[in-house]
Write a protein that holds these residues in place. Structure first.
Motif, PDB file in Angstrom:
ATOM      1  N   VAL A 207      33.892   4.901  18.559  1.00 47.09           N
ATOM      2  CA  VAL A 207      32.836   5.643  19.258  1.00 47.09           C
ATOM      3  C   VAL A 207      31.850   6.227  18.244  1.00 47.09           C
ATOM      4  O   VAL A 207      30.626   6.131  18.404  1.00 47.09           O
ATOM      5  CB  VAL A 207      33.439   6.762  20.130  1.00 47.09           C
ATOM      6  N   ALA A 208      32.392   6.836  17.176  1.00 51.13           N
ATOM      7  CA  ALA A 208      31.537   7.429  16.142  1.00 51.13           C
ATOM      8  C   ALA A 208      30.678   6.367  15.461  1.00 51.13           C
ATOM      9  O   ALA A 208      29.482   6.585  15.200  1.00 51.13           O
ATOM     10  CB  ALA A 208      32.400   8.155  15.112  1.00 51.13           C
TER      11      ALA A 208
ATOM     12  N   ARG B 120      26.469   5.799  15.451  1.00 53.78           N
ATOM     13  CA  ARG B 120      25.691   5.694  14.214  1.00 53.78           C
ATOM     14  C   ARG B 120      24.691   4.546  14.256  1.00 53.78           C
ATOM     15  O   ARG B 120      23.756   4.494  13.448  1.00 53.78           O
ATOM     16  CB  ARG B 120      26.624   5.523  13.013  1.00 53.78           C
ATOM     17  N   LEU B 121      24.886   3.610  15.179  1.00 54.75           N
ATOM     18  CA  LEU B 121      23.928   2.515  15.309  1.00 54.75           C
ATOM     19  C   LEU B 121      22.553   3.032  15.710  1.00 54.75           C
ATOM     20  O   LEU B 121      21.535   2.367  15.494  1.00 54.75           O
ATOM     21  CB  LEU B 121      24.420   1.503  16.347  1.00 54.75           C
TER      22      LEU B 121
ATOM     23  N   VAL C 246      19.645   5.309   9.212  1.00 58.28           N
ATOM     24  CA  VAL C 246      20.278   5.341   7.891  1.00 58.28           C
ATOM     25  C   VAL C 246      21.537   4.469   7.894  1.00 58.28           C
ATOM     26  O   VAL C 246      22.345   4.542   8.825  1.00 58.28           O
ATOM     27  CB  VAL C 246      20.649   6.786   7.493  1.00 58.28           C
ATOM     28  N   ASP C 247      21.681   3.636   6.881  1.00 59.55           N
ATOM     29  CA  ASP C 247      22.890   2.822   6.728  1.00 59.55           C
ATOM     30  C   ASP C 247      23.935   3.679   6.011  1.00 59.55           C
ATOM     31  O   ASP C 247      24.014   3.702   4.788  1.00 59.55           O
ATOM     32  CB  ASP C 247      22.587   1.557   5.920  1.00 59.55           C
ATOM     33  N   HIS C 248      24.738   4.389   6.797  1.00 54.98           N
ATOM     34  CA  HIS C 248      25.685   5.335   6.213  1.00 54.98           C
ATOM     35  C   HIS C 248      26.787   4.638   5.422  1.00 54.98           C
ATOM     36  O   HIS C 248      27.354   5.231   4.501  1.00 54.98           O
ATOM     37  CB  HIS C 248      26.296   6.210   7.307  1.00 54.98           C
TER      38      HIS C 248
ATOM     39  N   GLN D 254      33.341  -4.202  12.687  1.00 57.14           N
ATOM     40  CA  GLN D 254      34.602  -3.650  13.164  1.00 57.14           C
ATOM     41  C   GLN D 254      34.469  -3.121  14.584  1.00 57.14           C
ATOM     42  O   GLN D 254      35.384  -3.229  15.388  1.00 57.14           O
ATOM     43  CB  GLN D 254      35.064  -2.518  12.240  1.00 57.14           C
ATOM     44  N   VAL D 255      33.316  -2.540  14.895  1.00 57.90           N
ATOM     45  CA  VAL D 255      33.106  -1.987  16.226  1.00 57.90           C
ATOM     46  C   VAL D 255      33.092  -3.088  17.271  1.00 57.90           C
ATOM     47  O   VAL D 255      33.658  -2.974  18.350  1.00 57.90           O
ATOM     48  CB  VAL D 255      31.779  -1.194  16.281  1.00 57.90           C
ATOM     49  N   SER D 256      32.433  -4.197  16.936  1.00 55.94           N
ATOM     50  CA  SER D 256      32.266  -5.268  17.906  1.00 55.94           C
ATOM     51  C   SER D 256      33.439  -6.227  17.942  1.00 55.94           C
ATOM     52  O   SER D 256      33.498  -7.109  18.792  1.00 55.94           O
ATOM     53  CB  SER D 256      30.983  -6.055  17.582  1.00 55.94           C
ATOM     54  N   ALA D 257      34.383  -6.069  16.973  1.00 56.37           N
ATOM     55  CA  ALA D 257      35.509  -7.005  16.913  1.00 56.37           C
ATOM     56  C   ALA D 257      36.461  -6.793  18.081  1.00 56.37           C
ATOM     57  O   ALA D 257      36.576  -5.711  18.612  1.00 56.37           O
ATOM     58  CB  ALA D 257      36.254  -6.817  15.601  1.00 56.37           C
TER      59      ALA D 257
END
Length: 282
Positions: free
Chosen positions: A197-198, A202-203, A207-209, A279-282
């Protein structure tokens, strides 16, 4: 490659002479910095032998690693995720290692704070092949099958905590200062639901954290800020906070930063969540 080795190489090709001169100056600077720390320790401990001073120096090195261990492991994960193009066999990291090179902080007055005793001179993801591989085997860090000995504890942890299905890979870590090196490692795990979720939120941030993690890590070290609490489990992510080290009696302890301190330092929400869109979309 310094001294006589340089003389055996053609100094015209590839600007070798210029490179060696630069390396020589860097080496001299690092030796001077190292000696400055020993001189400071000698003032703090009058009459102490050179050998004992080196032991005190190494103890500060180990304390620094212990205090920054969670931050170091998150930095390793961020570095691997931002270098996936160099890792065609991922999640197999055989022969690869995340390396951190430290330098001594020279601005000390009185007792040295172990959290700020060193700064991060350089970080890199490199392949331990050839001479590096042989050295690592000789030092006992690498087995004959090129597996890292430091990985065993996390395989055991994953088995005990029923986390084998969440274990993506294990990243070997080498922390180096002068002629001292300590091996560590970190498991890369499938992000928790809360972490996903976090990462998704961030998307929305330009900024590319993930790529900002190493500069942030270096800044945290300079400030004496560390991720904690120290007893966090390797699969903790949203639970982690940025804190600082304070003296508690004869020991140094971790306390979280206040909301105001976090805001002033510019740290993001959920600083312990380190991941990627993949990782989020996996």
């Amino acid at each position: 490659m310094l001294g006589r080795d340089c003389q055996r190489v053609d100094w015209v090709d590839n600007n070798h002479r210029e490179k060696c001169e630069i390396l020589g100056r860097e080496h001299e600077k690092e030796e001077a910095e190292h000696q400055s720390l020993l001189d400071h320790l000698a003032i703090q401990h009058p009459g102490m032998s050179d050998r004992r001073l080196r032991e005190v120096e190494e103890d500060y090195f180990l304390q620094w690693i212990d205090l920054h261990s969670i931050s170091i492991r998150k930095a390793a994960i961020a570095t691997v995720l931002t270098n996936m193009g160099r890792l065609p066999s991922f999640p197999d990291l055989t022969g690869w290692m995340f390396g951190i090179e430290l330098g001594p902080r020279l601005a000390h007055s009185g007792e040295i704070d172990p959290s700020t005793a060193f700064f991060v001179r350089n970080v890199s993801l490199y392949s331990a092949h050839g001479k590096r591989q042989e050295w690592a085997k000789h030092a006992g860090f690498l087995r004959d099958d090129s597996s890292w000995a430091a990985n065993d504890k996390w395989l055991h942890w994953a088995e005990v905590n029923d986390a084998m299905d969440r274990l993506i890979t294990i990243i070997p870590i080498g922390i180096m200062y002068h002629d001292i090196m300590k091996m560590d490692s970190v498991p890369m795990l499938v992000p928790s639901h809360e972490a996903r979720v976090a990462l998704t939120l961030r998307l929305l941030d330009p900024v590319d954290h993930l790529r900002r993690w190493i500069p942030t890590f270096k800044a945290m070290v300079l400030r004496g800020h560390v991720l904690g609490p120290p007893d966090a489990e390797p699969d903790d992510d949203v639970e982690l906070e940025v804190g600082k080290v304070i003296k508690l009696g004869n020991r140094w302890g971790w306390v979280s930063l206040t909301d105001e301190e976090v805001q002033q330092a510019g740290y993001i929400k959920n600083p312990g969540v380190v991941g990627s869109v993949t990782q989020v979309s996996a």
